[in-house]
Design an enzyme around this catalytic site. Structure first.
Site, short mmCIF file in Angstrom:
data_model
loop_
_atom_site.label_atom_id
_atom_site.label_comp_id
_atom_site.label_asym_id
_atom_site.label_seq_id
_atom_site.Cartn_x
_atom_site.Cartn_y
_atom_site.Cartn_z
N ASN A 6 1.43 -2.02 -8.45
CA ASN A 6 0.54 -1.80 -7.22
C ASN A 6 0.37 -0.29 -6.60
OD1 ASN A 6 -0.78 -2.46 -4.90
ND2 ASN A 6 0.73 -4.04 -4.07
N HIS A 26 3.24 -7.41 3.24
CA HIS A 26 2.90 -8.48 2.42
C HIS A 26 2.57 -9.77 3.13
CE1 HIS A 26 3.89 -6.03 -1.11
NE2 HIS A 26 3.20 -6.97 -1.61
#
Length: 479
Positions: free
Chosen positions: A314, A345
């Site tokens: 990521n 998240h």
């Protein structure tokens, strides 16, 4: 099963029959189909709406409208949150001063994102489908108009799965200036063989689509054979030796990652197909299309440190977290960055258990590397042994850390940690307390001194060569 997939998706039900046939949730089917549609549209966008054929205004309008269409297809009425959040942050940018603009935008955007996540998980119960990745806005030279801002946040290439990119890079892509500076700075060929032709992303797109196909095939075929949930099954734990449990955990996590490889690589290919992502040239003159790539698979699978794994996973979000939090937080930036990542998240407890564990893992890995690694640098054999040991240790540490991220709930996550007797947590604590690590500001100072000394040495070498050349020239003239 069909009823569950329908009720948990606010998007279009057009593909419900396909969802039932292949036995996948409707929201996931909608996502994949929309991404494939975006890929085809990206080719059309690059060929027929090229900057040389149309204006930035048209490119902005088309990219934004297509993005809204994909969001509506996937999320239905929930896609309005894209507009609301963009409107809130744009209003702040218009009326807040430059001194406080970034702070207010950050607070409002993160707060609104958290609100959406709470309602999605605990009110509407939409499961794990998360939508787009946050973009990073960098105001460097002028205030964008509303269309430019919406295009940056809601374009069809990145609205569903990112990746994060800088505003300046996106505007250079829209305006057709992305190739010019990189031709001058990173051209691998002298005399500019590639300087006057626009590089083609064809080879990179083909390579990335092949990676997507392989990743999807592995995930669909292997993930059901090695579910992570089996690691906390009472019968499995009672009948399986611990070393085999560790091996199974590694295989189950190995089978989970291709899902992310598929999503992020496909998103990267979509952007490349639209002409976005050019990052200069390799030494052999071939173009690089990794400006906004989100992962490096081989570096992940063969990572020899916790940091190396995170640096290649990521990537764009990690860079955003580094710029926004790690480099600006005056107190314990590592912990602050992990906590911010957990909030970004979502609100599942497993996310917080993972990132809290990640803090201790990072600190322990840093202490171990700074104190132990120098003893293995004496020979190639020692370095190879060190790499093998640290690879195995890194994979076990990553698996141990990420289990709650997959299990999501507190009970199953703590059950897993108890089955391991919290051994890695304890080991991290012992390493952090026993092995000294210099404070961050001292490490940065030392790195700067090393760079300065290296540059000074290069300068001295250059000067000595220049003096030698001058002496030779004078001798040649005298002769």
């Amino acid at each position: 099963m069909a009823t569950e997939t329908t009720s948990s998706c606010t998007g279009s039900n057009l593909l419900q029959p396909i969802s039932e046939i292949i036995n996948l949730p409707l929201d996931q089917v909608n996502f994949v189909v929309c991404q494939l549609f975006a890929l085809l549209t990206a080719f059309w966008f690059r060929l027929y709406l090229h900057p040389s054929k149309t204006s930035p205004f048209i490119r902005h309008v088309v990219a934004t409208l297509l993005g809204f269409y994909l969001a509506l297809f996937c999320f239905g009425w929930y896609a309005l949150h894209f507009l609301v959040q963009s409107g809130l942050t744009y209003s702040i940018m218009m009326f807040a001063g430059l001194e406080h603009m970034h702070k207010l935008c950050f607070i409002v955007a993160l707060g609104y994102l958290s609100f959406c996540q709470v309602t999605r998980v605990y009110v509407f119960d939409y499961g794990m489908y998360s939508g787009e990745e946050s973009g990073e806005f960098q105001l460097t030279w002028r205030m964008p108009n509303l269309l430019e801002y919406l295009s940056y946040n809601c374009n069809f290439m990145g609205i569903l799965a990112g990746p994060t990119c800088s505003y300046n890079d996106y505007m250079a892509f829209i305006e057709g200036t992305a190739y010019q500076p990189r031709h001058l700075e990173a051209n691998g060929r002298e005399n500019g063989k590639y300087k006057h032709t626009e590089p083609s992303p064809k080879n990179d797109i083909i390579s990335k689509l092949c990676t997507c196909a392989i990743s999807l095939a592995i995930f669909l075929s292997v993930s059901k054979l090695c579910p992570v949930e089996r690691s906390i099954d009472d019968k499995f734990m009672a009948s399986t030796p611990f070393i085999l449990q560790v091996l199974y955990l590694y295989l189950s996590m190995l089978a989970t990652r291709p899902k992310y490889y598929f999503i992020w690589t496909l998103s990267d290919a979509i952007n490349n197909a639209a002409g976005f992502g050019f990052n200069g040239y390799n030494k052999d003159g071939t173009p690089r299309w990794d400006l906004i790539s989100n992962l490096r698979i081989l570096d992940i699978e063969f990572a020899t440190s916790f940091k190396m794994f995170l640096d290649n996973w990521n990537i764009q979000t990690a860079l955003w977290l580094k710029r926004v939090c790690y480099e600006r937080c005056p107190i314990n930036p590592t912990a602050a960055t992990f906590l911010l990542s957990a909030m970004w998240h979502g609100v599942y407890p497993g996310y917080y258990l993972t990132f809290l564990t990640g803090i201790s893992m990072t600190m322990a890995a840093r202490a171990l590397r700074h104190n132990i690694r120098p003893y293995f640098l004496g020979s190639t054999t020692h370095r190879s042994i060190y790499d093998v040991i640290t690879w195995a240790g890194t994979q076990i540490a990553i698996c141990y850390t990420v289990v709650p991220f997959v299990l999501l709930a507190v009970g199953p996550s703590l059950k897993f940690y108890r089955s391991w007797y919290y051994c890695i947590h304890i080991a991290c604590l012992v390493l952090v307390l026993a092995l000294p690590v210099k404070p961050r500001h001292l490490r940065i100072k030392e790195e700067q001194q090393q760079q300065n000394s290296l540059q000074g040495g290069l300068t001295e070498d250059h000067n000595s060569h220049s003096i030698t050349d001058n002496n030779c020239n004078q001798k040649h003239k005298a002769t």
